[in-house]
Design a protein around this motif. Sequence first.
Motif, PDB file in Angstrom:
ATOM      1  N   PRO A  62     -18.673  21.681 -15.168  1.00  0.00           N
ATOM      2  CA  PRO A  62     -17.708  20.706 -15.685  1.00  0.00           C
ATOM      3  C   PRO A  62     -16.322  20.904 -15.042  1.00  0.00           C
ATOM      4  CG  PRO A  62     -18.797  21.930 -17.462  1.00  0.00           C
ATOM      5  CD  PRO A  62     -19.075  22.660 -16.185  1.00  0.00           C
ATOM      6  N   VAL A  63     -15.615  19.792 -14.862  1.00  0.00           N
ATOM      7  CA  VAL A  63     -14.255  19.814 -14.295  1.00  0.00           C
ATOM      8  C   VAL A  63     -13.383  18.940 -15.204  1.00  0.00           C
ATOM      9  CG1 VAL A  63     -12.828  19.238 -12.280  1.00  0.00           C
ATOM     10  CG2 VAL A  63     -15.166  20.049 -11.938  1.00  0.00           C
ATOM     11  N   ASP A  64     -12.196  19.436 -15.512  1.00  0.00           N
ATOM     12  CA  ASP A  64     -11.312  18.672 -16.397  1.00  0.00           C
ATOM     13  C   ASP A  64     -10.424  17.742 -15.573  1.00  0.00           C
ATOM     14  OD1 ASP A  64     -10.134  17.794 -18.699  1.00  0.00           O
ATOM     15  OD2 ASP A  64      -8.678  19.436 -18.804  1.00  0.00           O
ATOM     16  N   MET A  65     -10.779  16.463 -15.564  1.00  0.00           N
ATOM     17  CA  MET A  65      -9.974  15.477 -14.817  1.00  0.00           C
ATOM     18  C   MET A  65      -8.899  14.864 -15.727  1.00  0.00           C
ATOM     19  SD  MET A  65     -11.546  15.398 -11.882  1.00  0.00           S
ATOM     20  CE  MET A  65     -11.183  13.898 -10.983  1.00  0.00           C
ATOM     21  N   PHE A  66      -9.084  14.947 -17.046  1.00  0.00           N
ATOM     22  CA  PHE A  66      -8.177  14.274 -17.987  1.00  0.00           C
ATOM     23  C   PHE A  66      -7.756  15.206 -19.122  1.00  0.00           C
ATOM     24  CE2 PHE A  66     -10.792  10.961 -16.083  1.00  0.00           C
ATOM     25  CZ  PHE A  66      -9.831  10.061 -15.653  1.00  0.00           C
ATOM     26  N   SER A 122       0.829  -1.216   0.000  1.00  0.00           N
ATOM     27  CA  SER A 122       0.000   0.000   0.000  1.00  0.00           C
ATOM     28  C   SER A 122       0.859   1.259   0.000  1.00  0.00           C
ATOM     29  CB  SER A 122      -0.915   0.019   1.218  1.00  0.00           C
ATOM     30  OG  SER A 122      -0.177   0.328   2.374  1.00  0.00           O
ATOM     31  N   ILE A 123       0.258   2.347  -0.464  1.00  0.00           N
ATOM     32  CA  ILE A 123       0.841   3.674  -0.299  1.00  0.00           C
ATOM     33  C   ILE A 123      -0.245   4.575   0.282  1.00  0.00           C
ATOM     34  CG2 ILE A 123       2.613   3.519  -2.100  1.00  0.00           C
ATOM     35  CD1 ILE A 123       0.696   4.990  -3.989  1.00  0.00           C
ATOM     36  N   GLN A 124       0.159   5.741   0.756  1.00  0.00           N
ATOM     37  CA  GLN A 124      -0.786   6.675   1.353  1.00  0.00           C
ATOM     38  C   GLN A 124      -0.933   7.895   0.446  1.00  0.00           C
ATOM     39  OE1 GLN A 124      -2.357   6.239   4.402  1.00  0.00           O
ATOM     40  NE2 GLN A 124      -1.347   4.279   4.782  1.00  0.00           N
ATOM     41  N   GLU A 125      -2.162   8.393   0.343  1.00  0.00           N
ATOM     42  CA  GLU A 125      -2.398   9.658  -0.372  1.00  0.00           C
ATOM     43  C   GLU A 125      -3.229  10.556   0.530  1.00  0.00           C
ATOM     44  OE1 GLU A 125      -1.589  12.035  -2.171  1.00  0.00           O
ATOM     45  OE2 GLU A 125      -2.055  11.450  -4.253  1.00  0.00           O
ATOM     46  N   LYS A 126      -2.952  11.861   0.466  1.00  0.00           N
ATOM     47  CA  LYS A 126      -3.710  12.803   1.289  1.00  0.00           C
ATOM     48  C   LYS A 126      -4.662  13.587   0.419  1.00  0.00           C
ATOM     49  CE  LYS A 126      -0.315  13.660   4.860  1.00  0.00           C
ATOM     50  NZ  LYS A 126       0.841  14.458   5.185  1.00  0.00           N
ATOM     51  N   LEU A 127      -5.819  13.883   1.009  1.00  0.00           N
ATOM     52  CA  LEU A 127      -6.773  14.752   0.319  1.00  0.00           C
ATOM     53  C   LEU A 127      -7.424  15.604   1.394  1.00  0.00           C
ATOM     54  CD1 LEU A 127      -7.745  14.867  -2.733  1.00  0.00           C
ATOM     55  CD2 LEU A 127      -9.864  13.942  -1.839  1.00  0.00           C
ATOM     56  N   PHE A 179      -9.332   4.623  -7.046  1.00  0.00           N
ATOM     57  CA  PHE A 179      -9.034   5.976  -6.580  1.00  0.00           C
ATOM     58  C   PHE A 179      -8.996   6.863  -7.812  1.00  0.00           C
ATOM     59  CE2 PHE A 179      -6.477   9.374  -4.621  1.00  0.00           C
ATOM     60  CZ  PHE A 179      -7.068   9.445  -3.372  1.00  0.00           C
ATOM     61  N   GLN A 180      -9.590   8.043  -7.732  1.00  0.00           N
ATOM     62  CA  GLN A 180      -9.588   8.947  -8.887  1.00  0.00           C
ATOM     63  C   GLN A 180      -8.155   9.126  -9.392  1.00  0.00           C
ATOM     64  OE1 GLN A 180     -12.172  10.633 -10.370  1.00  0.00           O
ATOM     65  NE2 GLN A 180     -13.831  10.089  -8.969  1.00  0.00           N
ATOM     66  N   LYS A 189      -9.617  16.879  -5.870  1.00  0.00           N
ATOM     67  CA  LYS A 189      -9.916  17.819  -4.775  1.00  0.00           C
ATOM     68  C   LYS A 189     -10.827  18.948  -5.275  1.00  0.00           C
ATOM     69  CE  LYS A 189      -8.012  20.238  -0.868  1.00  0.00           C
ATOM     70  NZ  LYS A 189      -8.864  21.383  -1.023  1.00  0.00           N
ATOM     71  N   VAL A 190     -10.552  19.423  -6.488  1.00  0.00           N
ATOM     72  CA  VAL A 190     -11.400  20.482  -7.067  1.00  0.00           C
ATOM     73  C   VAL A 190     -12.843  19.968  -7.197  1.00  0.00           C
ATOM     74  CG1 VAL A 190     -11.822  21.809  -9.199  1.00  0.00           C
ATOM     75  CG2 VAL A 190      -9.480  21.556  -8.326  1.00  0.00           C
ATOM     76  N   LEU A 191     -12.971  18.739  -7.709  1.00  0.00           N
ATOM     77  CA  LEU A 191     -14.298  18.129  -7.902  1.00  0.00           C
ATOM     78  C   LEU A 191     -15.021  17.953  -6.562  1.00  0.00           C
ATOM     79  CD1 LEU A 191     -15.883  16.574 -10.306  1.00  0.00           C
ATOM     80  CD2 LEU A 191     -15.009  14.525  -9.219  1.00  0.00           C
ATOM     81  N   TYR A 192     -14.308  17.396  -5.587  1.00  0.00           N
ATOM     82  CA  TYR A 192     -14.935  17.122  -4.287  1.00  0.00           C
ATOM     83  C   TYR A 192     -15.258  18.438  -3.554  1.00  0.00           C
ATOM     84  CZ  TYR A 192     -13.826  12.110  -4.613  1.00  0.00           C
ATOM     85  OH  TYR A 192     -13.753  10.777  -4.986  1.00  0.00           O
ATOM     86  N   ASP A 193     -14.404  19.448  -3.718  1.00  0.00           N
ATOM     87  CA  ASP A 193     -14.708  20.745  -3.083  1.00  0.00           C
ATOM     88  C   ASP A 193     -15.971  21.342  -3.687  1.00  0.00           C
ATOM     89  OD1 ASP A 193     -12.752  20.777  -1.173  1.00  0.00           O
ATOM     90  OD2 ASP A 193     -11.273  21.790  -2.430  1.00  0.00           O
ATOM     91  N   LYS A 194     -16.173  21.111  -4.982  1.00  0.00           N
ATOM     92  CA  LYS A 194     -17.392  21.601  -5.639  1.00  0.00           C
ATOM     93  C   LYS A 194     -18.603  20.861  -5.071  1.00  0.00           C
ATOM     94  CE  LYS A 194     -17.166  24.553  -8.084  1.00  0.00           C
ATOM     95  NZ  LYS A 194     -17.448  25.971  -7.709  1.00  0.00           N
TER      96      LYS A 194
END
Length: 466
Positions: free
Chosen positions: A445-449, A274-279, A292-293, A300-305
């Motif tokens: 809309p949010v640009d994830m890719f 495993s590795i750890q990621e922070k959000l 995981f996204q 973070k931008v998406l989840y904050d929205k």
Amino acid sequence: MAEKLNKNQIVEIDITGMSHQGFGVGKVDDFVVFTEGALPGERIKARLVSIKKDYAYGIISEYIEKSPDRRDPFCPVYDLCGGCSLQHMSYESQLKNKTVRVDDCLKRIGGFTDIPVLPCIGMQEPYEYRNKVQLAVGSTGLGEGNKQRGLSAGFYARRTHQVVYAQQCRIQPGIADQIKDTVLIYMKSNKISAYDETKNKGLVRHIMVRKSVNTDDVMVVIVATENNRVFMKGLTDILLASFQDIKTVVLNLNTKATNVIMGNECVYYYGDGSIQEKLGDLTFRITPLSFFQVNTLQMKVLYDKVKEYAGLTGEEIVWDLYCGAGTIGLYLADQAKKVIGIESVPQAVENAKENTIQNNIRNTEFITGKAEDEINQLIQSTNNIHPDLIIVDPPRKGCHERLLSSLCELRTQKLIYVSCNPSTLARDLKYLNEHGKYEIKKVQPVDMFPWTEHVETVVLLKRLEK
Ligand SMILES: C[S@@+](CC[C@H](N)C(=O)[O-])C[C@H]1O[C@@H](n2cnc3c(N)ncnc32)[C@H](O)[C@@H]1O
């Protein structure tokens, strides 16, 4: 008209739009032609390569007028590689185009003529954004300059399973390329074979690298048809000696003749897998099979929205449907009274539960099953204590109609729809509007890719009647 068009015919087309695959769309008389690489606003000559009943595919044979949005692709293998589809378009115009595409779907499919779509939120630096890279390994591959090379690893070429080698892929972290080259050199010097899917023979199928953006932790996973300990031990030593951020090296066993990349069994050669990621304030444990996204910064931008649209006060009951590893619900949990997630993949629910414990969260519950089935059980088991907010984040095919029907019966005041496909989003919003009196309040809309045609959208809906 359709009858007049022939294969290999050259036609002149004004490109007026862009398809969901990133193809330029134009018409010859009334017949729609999709042309790869053509941009809205361009006038081109295209050779028709495939003619269907209602539409045709063309390839550009000549530019009559180029779009000012056209730019030179930054990647030398862009013409071959299936990883990106919009590198021939400036980033600014990609964002505009993604906004237009969402707007177009809402109008055309949803019938919503007067809903303003907010401008797509892009990245400041739209490079190296992928936190997970899965590179197919092949005994040959198309390389830079379109030459055949030896043992290769990379994305597949468009519409094929031929591996494309790129020295540097700028949508993924630099360390992924270095790790890929280290693995290939080690394989070559130890005569380790690549898996050949046509013969179902060979050892190494894929190299997966996951890199946390906020902790720099790196995971390497070798997907192989058997557990060759000598190879894996030697490779692990080389990787650890070369890259200090590697926290775990894993062998994933995939023995099946299948297109699915990962098998179910993992063997840990270094670390605990495993590795750890922070959000925000949360830390997530990511394993080889975790969902995981892929773009942590835009996640973070998406989840904050979502958080902003949720407008929680601490008193609300929130249902997070199609919750994956529970990340949206966990991100909102400190502002809600209770969060209940539903997800069909059992491993993702396990991840959600682990992440709950790891972050000391006490007001969440996760249910394994299909949202369209489980929602009715949930309604009964909660004794009609209805949620104040329901979030749905379905896969590309959108929500099951039975779920939409339950949502309409439930009459929750607020819904948030997170979508990765504007067409199914528009279809589902139409249903919710017509059958549940839900009104669209915000579309973001949010640009994830970046450099691909994909667009994510967050929609806030409220019920017109109590
Ligand atoms: C787009 S992902 C969203 C994941 C999560 N919300 C996130 O932000 O990471 C969609 C999720 O829906 C799950 N899924 C697909 N069909 C489902 C169904 N019928 N019921 C519940 N979950 C489903 C998939 O396994 C996947 O985890």
